[in-house]
Design a protein around this motif. Structure first.
Motif, PDB file in Angstrom:
ATOM      1  N   ALA A  90      36.404  37.786  44.149  1.00 45.10           N
ATOM      2  CA  ALA A  90      36.740  38.419  45.427  1.00 45.10           C
ATOM      3  C   ALA A  90      37.935  39.358  45.274  1.00 45.10           C
ATOM      4  CB  ALA A  90      37.032  37.346  46.472  1.00 45.10           C
ATOM      5  N   TYR A  91      38.887  38.969  44.458  1.00 47.31           N
ATOM      6  CA  TYR A  91      40.068  39.803  44.219  1.00 47.31           C
ATOM      7  C   TYR A  91      39.653  41.121  43.554  1.00 47.31           C
ATOM      8  CZ  TYR A  91      44.992  40.630  42.806  1.00 47.31           C
ATOM      9  OH  TYR A  91      46.264  41.138  42.625  1.00 47.31           O
ATOM     10  N   ILE A  92      38.770  41.039  42.572  1.00 47.97           N
ATOM     11  CA  ILE A  92      38.279  42.241  41.896  1.00 47.97           C
ATOM     12  C   ILE A  92      37.427  43.082  42.846  1.00 47.97           C
ATOM     13  CG2 ILE A  92      36.761  43.054  40.047  1.00 47.97           C
ATOM     14  CD1 ILE A  92      37.752  40.614  38.401  1.00 47.97           C
ATOM     15  N   ALA A  93      36.591  42.421  43.640  1.00 52.00           N
ATOM     16  CA  ALA A  93      35.750  43.142  44.592  1.00 52.00           C
ATOM     17  C   ALA A  93      36.579  43.885  45.633  1.00 52.00           C
ATOM     18  CB  ALA A  93      34.793  42.174  45.282  1.00 52.00           C
ATOM     19  N   ALA A  94      37.781  43.371  45.905  1.00 51.63           N
ATOM     20  CA  ALA A  94      38.679  44.019  46.863  1.00 51.63           C
ATOM     21  C   ALA A  94      39.419  45.200  46.259  1.00 51.63           C
ATOM     22  CB  ALA A  94      39.664  43.002  47.421  1.00 51.63           C
ATOM     23  N   GLY A  95      39.163  45.473  44.976  1.00 51.31           N
ATOM     24  CA  GLY A  95      39.761  46.632  44.331  1.00 51.31           C
ATOM     25  C   GLY A  95      40.953  46.339  43.455  1.00 51.31           C
ATOM     26  N   TYR A  96      41.217  45.055  43.217  1.00 50.10           N
ATOM     27  CA  TYR A  96      42.357  44.684  42.380  1.00 50.10           C
ATOM     28  C   TYR A  96      41.883  44.316  40.976  1.00 50.10           C
ATOM     29  CZ  TYR A  96      44.368  44.428  47.043  1.00 50.10           C
ATOM     30  OH  TYR A  96      44.759  44.730  48.322  1.00 50.10           O
ATOM     31  N   ASP A  97      42.827  44.002  40.124  1.00 53.81           N
ATOM     32  CA  ASP A  97      42.522  43.702  38.720  1.00 53.81           C
ATOM     33  C   ASP A  97      43.315  42.482  38.299  1.00 53.81           C
ATOM     34  OD1 ASP A  97      43.129  44.186  35.586  1.00 53.81           O
ATOM     35  OD2 ASP A  97      41.266  45.210  36.140  1.00 53.81           O
ATOM     36  N   LEU A  98      42.754  41.685  37.402  1.00 56.60           N
ATOM     37  CA  LEU A  98      43.496  40.505  36.922  1.00 56.60           C
ATOM     38  C   LEU A  98      44.649  40.893  36.024  1.00 56.60           C
ATOM     39  CD1 LEU A  98      40.589  37.993  36.131  1.00 56.60           C
ATOM     40  CD2 LEU A  98      41.783  38.420  38.300  1.00 56.60           C
ATOM     41  N   GLY A  99      44.556  42.062  35.386  1.00 55.24           N
ATOM     42  CA  GLY A  99      45.696  42.606  34.663  1.00 55.24           C
ATOM     43  C   GLY A  99      45.790  42.272  33.202  1.00 55.24           C
ATOM     44  N   TRP A 100      44.722  41.740  32.612  1.00 57.06           N
ATOM     45  CA  TRP A 100      44.799  41.302  31.219  1.00 57.06           C
ATOM     46  C   TRP A 100      43.929  42.124  30.272  1.00 57.06           C
ATOM     47  CZ3 TRP A 100      48.850  38.418  31.508  1.00 57.06           C
ATOM     48  CH2 TRP A 100      49.026  37.496  32.550  1.00 57.06           C
ATOM     49  N   ALA A 115      44.362  32.818  35.982  1.00 52.54           N
ATOM     50  CA  ALA A 115      45.692  33.413  35.869  1.00 52.54           C
ATOM     51  C   ALA A 115      45.596  34.913  36.106  1.00 52.54           C
ATOM     52  CB  ALA A 115      46.290  33.136  34.494  1.00 52.54           C
ATOM     53  N   VAL A 116      46.510  35.434  36.913  1.00 51.83           N
ATOM     54  CA  VAL A 116      46.577  36.855  37.234  1.00 51.83           C
ATOM     55  C   VAL A 116      47.943  37.377  36.814  1.00 51.83           C
ATOM     56  CG1 VAL A 116      46.488  38.571  39.098  1.00 51.83           C
ATOM     57  CG2 VAL A 116      45.006  36.546  39.179  1.00 51.83           C
ATOM     58  N   ALA A 117      47.981  38.545  36.193  1.00 48.72           N
ATOM     59  CA  ALA A 117      49.240  39.123  35.739  1.00 48.72           C
ATOM     60  C   ALA A 117      50.172  39.361  36.922  1.00 48.72           C
ATOM     61  CB  ALA A 117      48.984  40.428  34.991  1.00 48.72           C
ATOM     62  N   ARG A 118      51.470  39.147  36.717  1.00 45.93           N
ATOM     63  CA  ARG A 118      52.432  39.256  37.803  1.00 45.93           C
ATOM     64  C   ARG A 118      52.655  40.693  38.254  1.00 45.93           C
ATOM     65  NH1 ARG A 118      57.352  37.892  37.358  1.00 45.93           N
ATOM     66  NH2 ARG A 118      57.688  36.693  39.262  1.00 45.93           N
ATOM     67  N   GLU A 119      52.161  41.644  37.502  1.00 47.53           N
ATOM     68  CA  GLU A 119      52.248  43.042  37.922  1.00 47.53           C
ATOM     69  C   GLU A 119      51.225  43.384  39.011  1.00 47.53           C
ATOM     70  OE1 GLU A 119      53.996  42.333  34.092  1.00 47.53           O
ATOM     71  OE2 GLU A 119      51.900  42.086  34.730  1.00 47.53           O
ATOM     72  N   LEU A 125      46.168  38.288  46.828  1.00 48.24           N
ATOM     73  CA  LEU A 125      45.705  37.169  46.008  1.00 48.24           C
ATOM     74  C   LEU A 125      45.915  35.857  46.751  1.00 48.24           C
ATOM     75  CD1 LEU A 125      44.605  36.158  43.262  1.00 48.24           C
ATOM     76  CD2 LEU A 125      46.994  36.008  42.486  1.00 48.24           C
ATOM     77  N   VAL A 126      47.076  35.703  47.381  1.00 47.36           N
ATOM     78  CA  VAL A 126      47.365  34.488  48.150  1.00 47.36           C
ATOM     79  C   VAL A 126      46.380  34.341  49.301  1.00 47.36           C
ATOM     80  CG1 VAL A 126      49.063  33.376  49.646  1.00 47.36           C
ATOM     81  CG2 VAL A 126      49.800  34.437  47.508  1.00 47.36           C
ATOM     82  N   ASP A 127      46.097  35.455  50.006  1.00 45.25           N
ATOM     83  CA  ASP A 127      45.175  35.401  51.141  1.00 45.25           C
ATOM     84  C   ASP A 127      43.760  35.032  50.692  1.00 45.25           C
ATOM     85  OD1 ASP A 127      47.237  36.109  52.819  1.00 45.25           O
ATOM     86  OD2 ASP A 127      46.717  38.241  52.866  1.00 45.25           O
TER      87      ASP A 127
END
Length: 226
Positions: A90-100, A115-119, A125-127
């Motif tokens: 869902a996070y990726i589908a929302a346009g974000y990236d895990l960062g790794w 695990a998601v990169a802190r950047e 992500l919390v929501d």
């Protein structure tokens, strides 16, 4: 007689550049009681650390999601891996990236959490995690998406039962908010000087030194009070 020991890796056995301080190898080998490596890292990392240090493989990995005591030859899994996977999707589908990156070695062998990169953006992500009944823990090294009832303290209880040792007889050293529940289960806990506010508030004491220097200082304290 020194007490059994539970210890974190990142920020506790490491130097400020995140590399393992080699001085901790002999210190862990010389500890004359069971040692449990309790970490947010995925399962292979603490297994490899124990193997290369030359100590019995007793690990709590993925913030309590995977616990293994070598003498019992069985892994105990807790958590909600399907929930963590759904949050990531869902996070990726929302346009974000895990960062790794595409290979993603941080999650490649992770079995019970994400695990998601802190950047990467934290608030969405919390929501998203909350929508799936999951929580996010900031270890200072990554954002960990996990089931709310899984933590290092619960993992230590599992390991201690297998080792036939009272969790309250353990001492513990750590540096992050994911160590707070661990500190609550043991008889005495010490946060290293670089620890975050949550870990410091949960610990019975704080070292003067930071990182691996603080870990070695904590061992001296435990020996002195044994």
């Amino acid at each position: 007689m020194v007490p059994p020991l539970a210890v974190d890796i990142d920020g506790t056995l490491t130097r400020p550049d995140d590399s393992i301080d080699p001085r901790v190898f002999d210190a862990l080998r010389a500890w004359d009681a069971p040692v449990v490596i309790a970490t947010g890292k995925s399962f292979p990392y603490p297994i490899g650390l124990c193997d290369f240090v030359g100590i019995p493989i007793n690990v709590v990995a993925e913030n309590g999601g995977a616990t293994y005591v070598g003498s019992a030859d069985a892994v105990v899994y807790d958590g909600d891996p399907e929930g963590a996977e759904a949050v990531g999707a869902a996070y990726i589908a929302a346009g974000y990236d895990l960062g790794w990156g595409s290979v993603d070695p941080t999650n490649r062998w992770r079995e019970t959490e994400l695990a998601v990169a802190r950047e990467q953006p934290l608030d969405p992500l919390v929501d998203i995690a909350a929508d799936h009944g999951m929580v996010v823990v900031d270890t200072g090294y990554a954002y960990h998406v996990k089931a709310p009832d899984v933590d290092k303290g619960r993992g230590l209880e599992t390991a201690a039962a297998t080792l036939d040792v009272d969790p309250g007889s353990f001492v513990a050293v750590g540096d992050s908010e994911n160590d707070a529940e661990l500190f609550e289960r043991v008889g005495h806990s010490v946060a290293v000087a670089n620890a975050d506010e949550t870990a410091m508030a949960a610990a019975d004491g704080v070292t003067e030194a930071a990182f691996a220097d603080g870990f070695l200082e904590a061992l001296d304290r435990f020996r002195a009070s044994a």
